[in-house]
Design a protein around this motif. Structure first.
Motif, PDB file in Angstrom:
ATOM      1  N   GLY A  34       0.825  -1.198   0.000  1.00 32.39           N
ATOM      2  CA  GLY A  34       0.000   0.000   0.000  1.00 32.39           C
ATOM      3  C   GLY A  34       0.853   1.240   0.000  1.00 32.39           C
ATOM      4  O   GLY A  34       2.045   1.194   0.316  1.00 32.39           O
ATOM      5  N   ALA A  38      -1.329   4.371   4.275  1.00 30.15           N
ATOM      6  CA  ALA A  38      -2.458   3.450   4.088  1.00 30.15           C
ATOM      7  C   ALA A  38      -2.893   2.781   5.386  1.00 30.15           C
ATOM      8  O   ALA A  38      -3.964   2.190   5.446  1.00 30.15           O
ATOM      9  CB  ALA A  38      -2.103   2.383   3.051  1.00 30.15           C
ATOM     10  N   HIS A 189       5.939  -0.482  -0.040  1.00 38.04           N
ATOM     11  CA  HIS A 189       5.287   0.104  -1.200  1.00 38.04           C
ATOM     12  C   HIS A 189       6.143  -0.158  -2.443  1.00 38.04           C
ATOM     13  O   HIS A 189       5.887   0.382  -3.509  1.00 38.04           O
ATOM     14  CB  HIS A 189       5.058   1.614  -1.004  1.00 38.04           C
ATOM     15  CG  HIS A 189       6.316   2.403  -0.782  1.00 38.04           C
ATOM     16  ND1 HIS A 189       6.901   2.527   0.451  1.00 38.04           N
ATOM     17  CD2 HIS A 189       7.101   3.084  -1.642  1.00 38.04           C
ATOM     18  CE1 HIS A 189       8.003   3.263   0.345  1.00 38.04           C
ATOM     19  NE2 HIS A 189       8.150   3.608  -0.918  1.00 38.04           N
ATOM     20  N   MET A 203      -3.568  -5.975  -0.202  1.00 42.01           N
ATOM     21  CA  MET A 203      -3.453  -4.598  -0.666  1.00 42.01           C
ATOM     22  C   MET A 203      -4.291  -3.705   0.241  1.00 42.01           C
ATOM     23  O   MET A 203      -5.493  -3.910   0.391  1.00 42.01           O
ATOM     24  CB  MET A 203      -3.907  -4.465  -2.119  1.00 42.01           C
ATOM     25  CG  MET A 203      -2.961  -5.144  -3.088  1.00 42.01           C
ATOM     26  SD  MET A 203      -3.322  -4.739  -4.816  1.00 42.01           S
ATOM     27  CE  MET A 203      -2.853  -3.019  -4.859  1.00 42.01           C
ATOM     28  N   LYS A 205      -5.569   0.123   1.525  1.00 47.18           N
ATOM     29  CA  LYS A 205      -5.795   1.507   1.107  1.00 47.18           C
ATOM     30  C   LYS A 205      -6.735   2.182   2.100  1.00 47.18           C
ATOM     31  O   LYS A 205      -7.802   1.652   2.409  1.00 47.18           O
ATOM     32  CB  LYS A 205      -6.385   1.550  -0.297  1.00 47.18           C
ATOM     33  CG  LYS A 205      -6.567   2.947  -0.867  1.00 47.18           C
ATOM     34  CD  LYS A 205      -7.034   2.899  -2.317  1.00 47.18           C
ATOM     35  CE  LYS A 205      -7.134   4.292  -2.914  1.00 47.18           C
ATOM     36  NZ  LYS A 205      -7.529   4.256  -4.343  1.00 47.18           N
ATOM     37  N   TYR A 282      -1.018  -2.086  -8.833  1.00 46.97           N
ATOM     38  CA  TYR A 282      -0.704  -1.132  -7.770  1.00 46.97           C
ATOM     39  C   TYR A 282      -0.905   0.305  -8.264  1.00 46.97           C
ATOM     40  O   TYR A 282      -1.532   1.131  -7.586  1.00 46.97           O
ATOM     41  CB  TYR A 282       0.740  -1.336  -7.305  1.00 46.97           C
ATOM     42  CG  TYR A 282       1.158  -0.399  -6.193  1.00 46.97           C
ATOM     43  CD1 TYR A 282       0.943  -0.737  -4.865  1.00 46.97           C
ATOM     44  CD2 TYR A 282       1.749   0.827  -6.477  1.00 46.97           C
ATOM     45  CE1 TYR A 282       1.313   0.122  -3.838  1.00 46.97           C
ATOM     46  CE2 TYR A 282       2.116   1.689  -5.466  1.00 46.97           C
ATOM     47  CZ  TYR A 282       1.903   1.328  -4.151  1.00 46.97           C
ATOM     48  OH  TYR A 282       2.265   2.192  -3.148  1.00 46.97           O
ATOM     49  N   PHE A 286      -3.355   3.085  -6.745  1.00 41.53           N
ATOM     50  CA  PHE A 286      -2.671   4.029  -5.868  1.00 41.53           C
ATOM     51  C   PHE A 286      -2.042   5.210  -6.600  1.00 41.53           C
ATOM     52  O   PHE A 286      -1.292   5.967  -5.987  1.00 41.53           O
ATOM     53  CB  PHE A 286      -1.582   3.304  -5.065  1.00 41.53           C
ATOM     54  CG  PHE A 286      -2.110   2.260  -4.128  1.00 41.53           C
ATOM     55  CD1 PHE A 286      -2.708   2.610  -2.929  1.00 41.53           C
ATOM     56  CD2 PHE A 286      -2.013   0.912  -4.447  1.00 41.53           C
ATOM     57  CE1 PHE A 286      -3.204   1.644  -2.069  1.00 41.53           C
ATOM     58  CE2 PHE A 286      -2.510  -0.064  -3.602  1.00 41.53           C
ATOM     59  CZ  PHE A 286      -3.108   0.302  -2.400  1.00 41.53           C
TER      60      PHE A 286
END
Length: 302
Positions: A34, A38, A189, A203, A205, A282, A286
């Protein structure tokens, strides 16, 4: 061994750092992936008992870790994002000190220190003061101290920060070997760090688990959304402002762009679909955190 997280949340006032996370962890490598902020570090600190959940609970083999107390801590190895050390200690002195805190006998401390400093390529620097170490050397020392008590649960927060590519590969191989009989939770990350070794990826978020599964399972969700486009060079910049471009390569008067699209329709004439990667996934989820200009532009368009 089973580590269970049941509806775990951590709130600070009205803000939720971790929001209603449930998971079952067994021996193997779990990649916690993340963007910064996050909630990864907060979650790991709760797993290590450094923080208490606002609600929910964490249990090992059905027993709440708060009740297990010292028995649980004896099973833990933890590398925080910024681990504390005494700069005037040598690497060997520091390892012996941490070994004492973890309850190792002097003979066991001496043996494990020599073994682990060799394993993280610090044997030749064992008598040097930590203040003389590079960032990568300090990080390797942090990894070594987390392994001193041969933990059954190993929690590593951004463990490859400061490591060069060669060291990162060595570290990934070491973790893959260690994970045969340990629960390893590795937060990062840096996508390749978990793509290569994680049995399962979580994952995260905005405090929640967005999705979880193997790298192959997660990337499959991006099938048909990743394209390779070739455009005249003068059009590439305008195109990259409209579309999510993960890479751009100039070739003569043309540019080759790897494009991630929310729509399954080709983003440009002649675009060719390509196999997605975890990095594509990802970036898709993100990219706003990575590029604040993207988020600002979306707000202006809303």
């Amino acid at each position: 061994m089973e580590l269970t997280l049941q509806a775990v949340s951590k709130r600070y006032g009205k803000a939720s750092a971790v929001d209603n996370i449930s998971a079952h962890l067994y021996p193997g490598v779990y990649g916690l992936l993340g963007a910064n902020g996050a909630g990864k570090t907060t979650l790991m600190r709760m797993i290590c008992g450094v923080l208490s959940p606002t609600s929910g609970h964490i249990a090992l083999d059905g027993q709440p870790i708060a009740l297990l107390g010292e028995k649980y801590r004896d099973l833990l190895g933890y590398l925080p994002q910024d681990f504390g050390y005494y700069p005037d200690f040598t690497a060997r002195e520091f390892m012996h000190y941490i070994a004492t805190l973890k309850g190792l006998t002097p003979s066991a401390a001496k043996h494990r220190t020599a073994e682990l400093l060799e394993r993280v390529s610090l044997a030749d620097a064992s008598r040097k003061k930590i203040r003389t170490f590079s960032g990568g050397m300090k990080q390797r020392l942090g990894i070594a101290q987390a392994l001193l008590n041969d933990p059954g649960i190993l929690v590593l927060d951004e463990p490859t920060a400061g490591l060069d590519p060669k060291e990162r590969i060595r570290f990934r191989n070491m973790i893959a070997d260690l994970a045969k009989n340990k629960i390893v939770l590795l937060s990062t990350h840096i996508v390749p760090d978990v793509e290569q070794i994680a049995h399962r990826i979580l994952m995260m978020k905005k405090g929640r688990i967005l999705m979880s599964g193997t790298a192959q399972h997660l990337t499959a969700s991006m099938e048909g959304h990743v394209w390779l486009c070739r455009l005249p060079e003068q059009e590439a910049e305008r195109f990259s402002h409209v579309h999510l471009v993960s890479s751009l390569k100039h070739e003569g008067n043309e540019a080759e762009l790897r494009v991630i699209s929310a729509s399954p329709a080709p983003p440009a004439p002649g675009a060719v679909p390509v196999a997605p990667t975890l990095e594509d996934l990802y970036l898709f989820h993100f990219h706003e955190e990575a590029d604040p200009l993207v988020a600002k532009r979306k707000e202006e368009e809303a």
